[in-house]
Design a protein around this motif. Structure first.
Motif, PDB file in Angstrom:
ATOM      1  N   PHE A 290       0.830  -1.207   0.000  1.00  0.00           N
ATOM      2  CA  PHE A 290       0.000   0.000   0.000  1.00  0.00           C
ATOM      3  C   PHE A 290       0.862   1.253   0.000  1.00  0.00           C
ATOM      4  CE2 PHE A 290      -2.545   3.311   2.094  1.00  0.00           C
ATOM      5  CZ  PHE A 290      -3.658   3.311   1.274  1.00  0.00           C
ATOM      6  N   ARG A 291       0.591   2.147  -0.940  1.00  0.00           N
ATOM      7  CA  ARG A 291       1.307   3.415  -1.056  1.00  0.00           C
ATOM      8  C   ARG A 291       0.333   4.593  -1.104  1.00  0.00           C
ATOM      9  NH1 ARG A 291       4.593   0.210  -0.021  1.00  0.00           N
ATOM     10  NH2 ARG A 291       6.510  -0.309  -1.061  1.00  0.00           N
ATOM     11  N   GLY A 292      -0.889   4.363  -0.668  1.00  0.00           N
ATOM     12  CA  GLY A 292      -1.884   5.424  -0.695  1.00  0.00           C
ATOM     13  C   GLY A 292      -2.729   5.368  -1.955  1.00  0.00           C
ATOM     14  N   CYS A 293      -3.540   6.380  -2.129  1.00  0.00           N
ATOM     15  CA  CYS A 293      -4.405   6.464  -3.298  1.00  0.00           C
ATOM     16  C   CYS A 293      -3.554   6.775  -4.532  1.00  0.00           C
ATOM     17  CB  CYS A 293      -5.449   7.561  -3.096  1.00  0.00           C
ATOM     18  SG  CYS A 293      -6.428   7.912  -4.569  1.00  0.00           S
ATOM     19  N   PRO A 294      -3.566   5.903  -5.533  1.00  0.00           N
ATOM     20  CA  PRO A 294      -2.722   6.142  -6.707  1.00  0.00           C
ATOM     21  C   PRO A 294      -3.137   7.390  -7.483  1.00  0.00           C
ATOM     22  CG  PRO A 294      -4.205   4.289  -7.086  1.00  0.00           C
ATOM     23  CD  PRO A 294      -4.347   4.674  -5.647  1.00  0.00           C
ATOM     24  N   PHE A 295      -4.384   7.752  -7.410  1.00  0.00           N
ATOM     25  CA  PHE A 295      -4.882   8.905  -8.161  1.00  0.00           C
ATOM     26  C   PHE A 295      -4.483  10.202  -7.475  1.00  0.00           C
ATOM     27  CE2 PHE A 295      -7.364   5.176  -9.061  1.00  0.00           C
ATOM     28  CZ  PHE A 295      -7.287   5.129 -10.439  1.00  0.00           C
ATOM     29  N   LEU A 296      -4.565  10.238  -6.170  1.00  0.00           N
ATOM     30  CA  LEU A 296      -4.092  11.399  -5.424  1.00  0.00           C
ATOM     31  C   LEU A 296      -2.586  11.562  -5.610  1.00  0.00           C
ATOM     32  CD1 LEU A 296      -4.517  13.690  -3.370  1.00  0.00           C
ATOM     33  CD2 LEU A 296      -4.149  11.975  -1.560  1.00  0.00           C
ATOM     34  N   ALA A 297      -1.853  10.463  -5.547  1.00  0.00           N
ATOM     35  CA  ALA A 297      -0.398  10.524  -5.695  1.00  0.00           C
ATOM     36  C   ALA A 297      -0.003  11.138  -7.041  1.00  0.00           C
ATOM     37  CB  ALA A 297       0.206   9.124  -5.554  1.00  0.00           C
TER      38      ALA A 297
ATOM     39  N   GLN B  24     -15.649  17.197   2.843  1.00  0.00           N
ATOM     40  CA  GLN B  24     -14.987  16.841   4.099  1.00  0.00           C
ATOM     41  C   GLN B  24     -14.583  15.366   4.110  1.00  0.00           C
ATOM     42  OE1 GLN B  24     -18.210  18.146   6.613  1.00  0.00           O
ATOM     43  NE2 GLN B  24     -17.070  19.944   7.320  1.00  0.00           N
ATOM     44  N   LEU B  25     -15.482  14.511   3.652  1.00  0.00           N
ATOM     45  CA  LEU B  25     -15.176  13.077   3.607  1.00  0.00           C
ATOM     46  C   LEU B  25     -14.030  12.784   2.645  1.00  0.00           C
ATOM     47  CD1 LEU B  25     -18.839  11.742   3.691  1.00  0.00           C
ATOM     48  CD2 LEU B  25     -17.111  11.431   5.497  1.00  0.00           C
ATOM     49  N   THR B  26     -14.005  13.474   1.523  1.00  0.00           N
ATOM     50  CA  THR B  26     -12.904  13.299   0.570  1.00  0.00           C
ATOM     51  C   THR B  26     -11.587  13.746   1.196  1.00  0.00           C
ATOM     52  OG1 THR B  26     -14.399  13.595  -1.311  1.00  0.00           O
ATOM     53  CG2 THR B  26     -12.045  13.904  -1.738  1.00  0.00           C
ATOM     54  N   LEU B  27     -11.635  14.832   1.935  1.00  0.00           N
ATOM     55  CA  LEU B  27     -10.436  15.318   2.618  1.00  0.00           C
ATOM     56  C   LEU B  27      -9.923  14.291   3.629  1.00  0.00           C
ATOM     57  CD1 LEU B  27      -8.596  17.856   2.865  1.00  0.00           C
ATOM     58  CD2 LEU B  27     -10.069  18.549   4.755  1.00  0.00           C
ATOM     59  N   VAL B  28     -10.828  13.707   4.389  1.00  0.00           N
ATOM     60  CA  VAL B  28     -10.437  12.668   5.354  1.00  0.00           C
ATOM     61  C   VAL B  28      -9.869  11.460   4.610  1.00  0.00           C
ATOM     62  CG1 VAL B  28     -11.296  11.008   7.074  1.00  0.00           C
ATOM     63  CG2 VAL B  28     -12.027  13.410   7.158  1.00  0.00           C
ATOM     64  N   PHE B  29     -10.540  11.056   3.544  1.00  0.00           N
ATOM     65  CA  PHE B  29     -10.063   9.901   2.767  1.00  0.00           C
ATOM     66  C   PHE B  29      -8.653  10.168   2.238  1.00  0.00           C
ATOM     67  CE2 PHE B  29      -9.279   7.568  -1.073  1.00  0.00           C
ATOM     68  CZ  PHE B  29      -9.704   6.289  -0.770  1.00  0.00           C
ATOM     69  N   ASP B  30      -8.467  11.312   1.603  1.00  0.00           N
ATOM     70  CA  ASP B  30      -7.159  11.620   1.011  1.00  0.00           C
ATOM     71  C   ASP B  30      -6.077  11.755   2.077  1.00  0.00           C
ATOM     72  OD1 ASP B  30      -8.182  11.513  -1.549  1.00  0.00           O
ATOM     73  OD2 ASP B  30      -8.245  13.689  -1.826  1.00  0.00           O
ATOM     74  N   GLY B  31      -6.403  12.416   3.171  1.00  0.00           N
ATOM     75  CA  GLY B  31      -5.418  12.573   4.242  1.00  0.00           C
ATOM     76  C   GLY B  31      -5.033  11.242   4.860  1.00  0.00           C
ATOM     77  N   ALA B  32      -6.026  10.413   5.142  1.00  0.00           N
ATOM     78  CA  ALA B  32      -5.749   9.096   5.727  1.00  0.00           C
ATOM     79  C   ALA B  32      -4.952   8.238   4.758  1.00  0.00           C
ATOM     80  CB  ALA B  32      -7.059   8.402   6.104  1.00  0.00           C
ATOM     81  N   SER B  33      -5.341   8.282   3.496  1.00  0.00           N
ATOM     82  CA  SER B  33      -4.654   7.499   2.475  1.00  0.00           C
ATOM     83  C   SER B  33      -3.193   7.934   2.340  1.00  0.00           C
ATOM     84  CB  SER B  33      -5.389   7.666   1.133  1.00  0.00           C
ATOM     85  OG  SER B  33      -4.713   6.994   0.115  1.00  0.00           O
ATOM     86  N   ALA B  34      -2.980   9.229   2.313  1.00  0.00           N
ATOM     87  CA  ALA B  34      -1.622   9.750   2.161  1.00  0.00           C
ATOM     88  C   ALA B  34      -0.759   9.415   3.374  1.00  0.00           C
ATOM     89  CB  ALA B  34      -1.657  11.262   1.926  1.00  0.00           C
ATOM     90  N   ARG B  35      -1.293   9.633   4.571  1.00  0.00           N
ATOM     91  CA  ARG B  35      -0.517   9.359   5.788  1.00  0.00           C
ATOM     92  C   ARG B  35      -0.172   7.875   5.906  1.00  0.00           C
ATOM     93  NH1 ARG B  35       1.698  12.822   9.066  1.00  0.00           N
ATOM     94  NH2 ARG B  35       1.091  11.637  10.878  1.00  0.00           N
ATOM     95  N   ALA B  36      -1.137   7.012   5.604  1.00  0.00           N
ATOM     96  CA  ALA B  36      -0.872   5.576   5.661  1.00  0.00           C
ATOM     97  C   ALA B  36       0.058   5.162   4.526  1.00  0.00           C
ATOM     98  CB  ALA B  36      -2.172   4.791   5.593  1.00  0.00           C
TER      99      ALA B  36
END
Length: 190
Positions: free
Chosen positions: A100-107, A152-164
């Motif tokens: 796992f490297r986070g959301c590939p689309f956000l990256a 807000q939910l997208t922000l939480v998703f992206d932040g959690a995905s990036a941090r993890a």
């Protein structure tokens, strides 16, 4: 070259691109990409105009699988709150895998920093689909401001995905709990 050989070469390039770009970032060179795919640069350029086109095509190809992983099917009978939390549960599950490297689309969007890039456009469309899902469910659940809640939910998703994804955080219920708190405040309690 036969159609089967062309398809095979194209598929190998897209598979290699998806793996390399996700694992190592969009800066990977054409030589490394072709070596991983087992194809010549000439073959790549016969199929795609550029490395950017390969990246965009690999993201486009990956999008349906990614969305199926996260978003419950339309006929899923659960209420909106459970359907939204499903996304965060799936994120938490995915984040426990070693690859796992986070959301590939956000990256891709973060790395490219160019909204006009073909891969950025694909990534933005996929990310917007997630936000649209959140908004639809928020509307179904009676949220006072479904658009704000979706963002807000997208922000939480992206932040959690990036941090993890960078190993800075283990999610262990954190993303689900945070999303649940937002849903509570928005009135989606059942």
């Amino acid at each position: 070259m036969t159609t089967t050989a062309t398809t095979s070469t194209r598929e190998r390039l897209l598979d290699a691109a998806a793996e390399l770009f996700y694992r190592e970032g969009v800066g990977i060179g054409v030589e490394a990409l072709c070596r991983q795919a087992g194809v010549s640069k000439r073959s790549m350029y016969q199929l795609f105009d550029s490395k950017d086109a390969v990246l965009a095509a690999s993201l486009q190809r990956r999008a349906p699988q990614y969305q199926t992983l996260l978003i419950p099917p339309k006929d899923d009978p659960r209420p909106p709150r459970a359907r939204i939390l499903h996304v965060f549960e799936r994120l938490e599950e995915a984040s426990t895998t070693p690859e796992f490297r986070g959301c590939p689309f956000l990256a891709v969007e973060v790395e490219l920093k160019n909204p006009g890039h073909p891969a950025s456009r694909v990534a933005r469309k996929v990310k917007q689909a997630l936000t649209d899902f959140f908004r639809t469910e928020a509307e179904r659940g009676g949220a006072a401001d479904p658009g704000l809640l979706a963002r807000q939910l997208t922000l939480v998703f992206d932040g959690a995905s990036a941090r993890a994804g960078v190993g800075a955080e283990t999610l262990d219920g954190l993303a689900v709990t945070t999303a649940g708190a937002l849903l509570d405040v928005a009135g989606l309690t059942s």
